[in-house]
Design a protein around this motif. Structure first.
Motif, mmCIF file in Angstrom:
data_model
loop_
_atom_site.group_PDB
_atom_site.id
_atom_site.type_symbol
_atom_site.label_atom_id
_atom_site.label_comp_id
_atom_site.label_asym_id
_atom_site.label_seq_id
_atom_site.Cartn_x
_atom_site.Cartn_y
_atom_site.Cartn_z
ATOM 1 N N ASP A 93 0.006 22.171 79.670
ATOM 2 C CA ASP A 93 -0.571 23.135 81.491
ATOM 3 C C ASP A 93 0.706 24.156 80.916
ATOM 4 O O ASP A 93 0.508 24.480 81.938
ATOM 5 N N GLY A 94 0.837 24.546 79.732
ATOM 6 C CA GLY A 94 1.549 25.804 79.489
ATOM 7 C C GLY A 94 3.411 25.833 79.698
ATOM 8 O O GLY A 94 3.801 26.897 80.637
ATOM 9 N N LEU A 95 3.867 24.733 80.445
ATOM 10 C CA LEU A 95 5.345 24.173 81.066
ATOM 11 C C LEU A 95 5.967 24.605 79.660
ATOM 12 O O LEU A 95 6.098 23.068 78.616
ATOM 13 N N GLU A 96 7.739 25.156 80.027
ATOM 14 C CA GLU A 96 8.113 25.556 78.423
ATOM 15 C C GLU A 96 9.633 24.371 78.990
ATOM 16 O O GLU A 96 10.352 24.146 80.214
ATOM 17 N N LEU A 97 9.876 23.426 78.321
ATOM 18 C CA LEU A 97 11.319 22.632 78.318
ATOM 19 C C LEU A 97 11.972 22.598 77.097
ATOM 20 O O LEU A 97 11.506 23.539 75.835
ATOM 21 N N LEU A 98 12.911 22.761 77.636
ATOM 22 C CA LEU A 98 14.596 23.404 76.420
ATOM 23 C C LEU A 98 14.797 21.834 76.446
ATOM 24 O O LEU A 98 15.224 21.118 77.412
ATOM 25 N N ILE A 99 15.395 20.491 75.697
ATOM 26 C CA ILE A 99 16.063 19.509 75.616
ATOM 27 C C ILE A 99 17.551 19.513 73.890
ATOM 28 O O ILE A 99 16.673 20.362 73.070
ATOM 29 N N HIS A 100 18.277 20.036 74.775
ATOM 30 C CA HIS A 100 19.488 20.531 74.308
ATOM 31 C C HIS A 100 19.698 19.117 74.393
ATOM 32 O O HIS A 100 20.162 18.461 75.186
ATOM 33 N N VAL A 101 20.043 18.311 73.242
ATOM 34 C CA VAL A 101 20.593 16.945 72.536
ATOM 35 C C VAL A 101 22.746 17.637 73.047
ATOM 36 O O VAL A 101 22.834 18.340 71.900
ATOM 37 N N GLY A 102 23.364 17.180 73.636
ATOM 38 C CA GLY A 102 24.884 17.153 74.084
ATOM 39 C C GLY A 102 25.156 18.716 74.338
ATOM 40 O O GLY A 102 24.105 19.560 74.686
ATOM 41 N N ILE A 103 26.390 18.395 74.536
ATOM 42 C CA ILE A 103 27.321 19.594 75.543
ATOM 43 C C ILE A 103 27.777 20.574 74.009
ATOM 44 O O ILE A 103 28.715 19.823 73.522
ATOM 45 N N ASP A 104 28.027 21.632 73.872
ATOM 46 C CA ASP A 104 28.285 22.041 72.879
ATOM 47 C C ASP A 104 28.406 22.400 71.167
ATOM 48 O O ASP A 104 28.957 22.150 70.393
ATOM 49 N N THR A 105 27.224 21.321 71.523
ATOM 50 C CA THR A 105 26.397 20.476 69.695
ATOM 51 C C THR A 105 26.016 21.458 69.186
ATOM 52 O O THR A 105 25.790 21.199 67.978
#
Length: 277
Positions: free
Chosen positions: A193-205
């Motif tokens: 559908d054109g939706l852009e996602l970022l999946i960021h595993v953890g913080i400062d990883t």
């Protein structure tokens, strides 16, 4: 910035030092303002930047026609949506909202009612609703609770996070893997559908240089909802002193009216996580 003219008590047309015009909104900033006056920038609450002279004239006409009280009502509506309904509403809808209210109220005053064909059109959905599934299983963490200001502030876009129970990351919808990092800690994804996602595993990883992560797909691959995208060794991440909270961010949030997270406390991968309209 210099005032070109006051459109109403709360709206002024201004010109910056480069000659670019914009319309600024703020409580009382137009009161007794005249051409050439300086505008106090700390009083500006919102700016509208027209793309051309024709759009500028159109905006000015709208702002001058819409009574101040409608702007106040629209502000209250946006505030209610954000605080009471937990809906992340873009500021950009305030102009069409005011215009719609003004038109509706004027029709009511003139006793103009919509006939059935128009009512049918109004009842039809005006925007498409996109459902995004949870890419991991775990506890839902609200934006404001993400321990990283880059995410919690919404600077990267609206969304939510998950405190995962395991390290399997699945495709949240049908779409394309658009970016993969050398450090393997995150993945970019664009839905069909054109939706852009970022999946960021953890913080400062990013500082772990990829050691606890393994991609299970390739950049440019078209995947189906539920396909395995990557895995993460959560224990190794925590032993390295990093948090495993995983933000899921709509990076093109500005293209949508709202991004609303599920009310559920916990989710399984595949459960509805975000509703975007």
């Amino acid at each position: 910035m210099k005032v070109v003219k006051a459109l109403n008590n709360n709206m002024v047309l201004v010109r910056d030092e480069n000659g670019n015009e914009s319309i600024c909104q703020g409580k009382g900033i137009g009161f007794q303002k005249k051409n050439g006056d300086c505008l106090e920038e700390d009083k500006i609450e919102r700016r509208f930047i027209p793309e051309n002279a024709s759009e500028s004239r159109h905006f000015q006409e709208l702002f001058m026609e819409i009574p101040d009280e409608y702007w106040e009502i629209a502000e209250d509506v946006l505030e209610y949506a954000r605080k009471e309904c937990n809906i992340h509403v873009s500021d950009r809808i305030i102009l069409p909202l005011c215009d719609h209210m003004a038109g509706s109220i004027e029709r009511s005053r003139q006793n103009i009612s919509l006939d059935n064909p128009m009512l049918w059109d109004v009842k039809k959905p005006l925007v498409k609703k996109i459902e995004i599934s949870a890419p991991l299983t775990g506890k839902v963490v609200r934006m404001a609770q993400i321990p990283d200001e880059g995410f919690s502030s919404g600077a990267l876009g609206e969304g939510v996070a998950i405190l995962p129970e395991d390290g399997n990351v699945y495709a949240p919808a049908d779409g394309v893997v658009t970016s993969m990092m050398d450090t393997k800690h995150a993945i970019g994804f664009t839905t069909d559908d054109g939706l852009e996602l970022l999946i960021h595993v953890g913080i400062d990883t990013v500082e772990l240089n990829g050691a606890p992560f393994e991609y299970k797909t390739t950049e440019g691959a078209h995947v189906k909802k539920g396909d395995l995208l990557m895995t993460a060794d959560l224990k190794a991440i925590e032993e390295a002193g990093k948090k495993i909270i995983t933000p899921i961010i709509v990076t093109n949030s500005e293209d949508y009216v709202s991004v609303k997270a599920t009310d559920s406390v916990n989710v399984q991968n595949g459960d509805n996580l975000l509703t975007v309209v």
